[in-house]
Design an enzyme around this catalytic site. Structure first.
Site, short mmCIF file in Angstrom:
data_model
loop_
_atom_site.label_atom_id
_atom_site.label_comp_id
_atom_site.label_asym_id
_atom_site.label_seq_id
_atom_site.Cartn_x
_atom_site.Cartn_y
_atom_site.Cartn_z
N GLU A 116 102.68 -103.30 -0.45
CA GLU A 116 104.11 -103.53 -0.46
C GLU A 116 104.45 -105.03 -0.42
O GLU A 116 103.59 -105.85 -0.22
CB GLU A 116 104.76 -102.84 0.73
N ARG A 154 84.83 -125.45 -0.50
CA ARG A 154 83.81 -126.20 -1.23
C ARG A 154 84.20 -127.67 -1.42
O ARG A 154 83.34 -128.50 -1.72
CB ARG A 154 83.45 -125.54 -2.56
N ASP A 169 83.51 -131.63 -11.31
CA ASP A 169 83.98 -130.32 -11.76
C ASP A 169 84.96 -130.47 -12.91
O ASP A 169 85.74 -131.40 -12.94
CB ASP A 169 84.74 -129.58 -10.64
C1 JEB Z 1 99.43 -110.99 -3.67
C2 JEB Z 1 100.22 -108.33 -3.72
C3 JEB Z 1 101.96 -106.18 -5.32
C4 JEB Z 1 104.14 -106.55 -6.94
C5 JEB Z 1 102.99 -105.99 -7.46
C6 JEB Z 1 101.88 -105.82 -6.63
C7 JEB Z 1 100.79 -108.19 -1.53
N1 JEB Z 1 97.98 -113.34 -8.53
C8 JEB Z 1 98.36 -112.26 -7.79
N2 JEB Z 1 98.61 -111.06 -8.30
N3 JEB Z 1 98.96 -110.23 -7.31
C9 JEB Z 1 98.97 -110.89 -6.15
C10 JEB Z 1 98.59 -112.22 -6.42
C11 JEB Z 1 98.42 -113.35 -5.56
N4 JEB Z 1 98.29 -114.26 -4.87
C12 JEB Z 1 99.36 -110.26 -4.88
C13 JEB Z 1 99.89 -110.40 -2.48
C14 JEB Z 1 100.28 -109.06 -2.51
C15 JEB Z 1 99.75 -108.91 -4.89
N5 JEB Z 1 100.67 -107.08 -3.45
C16 JEB Z 1 100.77 -106.01 -4.42
C17 JEB Z 1 103.11 -106.76 -4.87
N6 JEB Z 1 104.19 -106.94 -5.65
C18 JEB Z 1 101.02 -106.98 -2.14
#
Ligand code: JEB
Length: 246
Positions: A116, A154, A169
């Site tokens: 969530e 790192r 890098d």
């Molecule tokens: C980070 C997270 C969720 C909408 C859809 C799904 C907590 N690059 C990334 N992609 N998804 C996350 C992220 C990062 N950093 C991510 C925290 C949470 C996804 N969800 C699922 C939330 N809102 C819950």
């Protein structure tokens, strides 16, 4: 550096922190990790950490109270004023530049949600930074937090040997790395470029720079837009462009 992680799935981190470079960094005292299940901070008897969204709709929202209290407890023990990183798909894109900035801090607190979203007051009044590791959807912030920790740790002085200096890098130099080969010089008819066996170090350096530029031009032309080309590099790029137009 001290790294505190708040997560409802603390077991997800055990493998990552007990392996390889991240483990050695902790053993040598350069960093310490602590993962806290913020459900421990829920002040209701069912240990609930989420609730229905005001206004209705699908899904649940993480309540502010457990996260505010967990962060407050960590800050009470902290010597400095830790940055509070919120992992979220809506965050600023995490880059090598951000990793370098975070590597200067003494204490980081990383908040991971799962399933969530967060109550907006967590974003507004608890987080100092909202970060996303890229444009794809994860089930939670845990994997993203591991990516951040890996890339920041790192960079801490003493974590990498001289051989694997972070200064060389790709995303520090601004170019992709040149191709690499090891023995044998001929593997099933696939040969190592002659120049690398020549022993001529000036020629080898020139070849490496040229292949770095070629790779960057072919795969990540966006990186070249911000790269300050010197005269030698400009000449090498011209050579590459002539070769590819044949
Ligand atoms: C980070 C997270 C969720 C909408 C859809 C799904 C907590 N690059 C990334 N992609 N998804 C996350 C992220 C990062 N950093 C991510 C925290 C949470 C996804 N969800 C699922 C939330 N809102 C819950």
């Amino acid at each position: 550096m001290k790294i505190d992680i708040l997560s409802l799935f603390p077991d997800m981190f055990t493998g990552v922190f007990q392996q390889s470079i991240l483990k050695k960094a902790a053993e040598s005292g350069i960093v310490s990790y602590q993962v806290t299940d913020f459900r421990e901070f829920a002040d209701n008897k069912h240990k609930r950490v989420d609730d229905y969204p005001y206004g209705g709709g699908a899904g649940m929202v993480l309540m502010p109270q457990p996260l505010f209290d967990a962060v407050a407890a960590i800050k009470r023990r902290s010597e400095g004023n830790p940055r509070v990183l919120l992992m979220t798909p809506q965050g600023e894109r995490f880059t090598q530049k951000k990793a370098e900035e975070l590597a200067k801090e003494k204490h980081l607190i990383i908040i991971c949600g799962h399933y969530e979203g967060f109550d907006e007051r967590v974003r507004e009044h608890l987080a100092t930074d909202e970060l996303s590791i890229g444009d794809y959807v994860l089930t939670g912030g845990e994997l993203a937090a591991m990516v951040i920790v890996d890339s920041v740790v790192r960079l801490l002085p003493g974590v990498l040997g001289n051989e694997e200096s972070p200064a060389t890098d790709s995303f520090s130099t601004g170019l992709l790395e040149h191709p690499q080969y090891t023995r044998p010089a001929d593997f099933r008819g696939m040969k190592v470029p002659d120049v690398l066996l020549s022993g001529n170090h000036a020629l080898i350096e020139r070849w490496r720079k040229k292949e770095s530029l070629r790779r960057t031009l072919e795969r990540r032309p966006d990186l070249l837009e911000n790269y300050p080309l010197d005269e030698t590099e400009k000449a090498l790029l011209e050579e590459i462009k002539k070769e590819t137009s044949i």
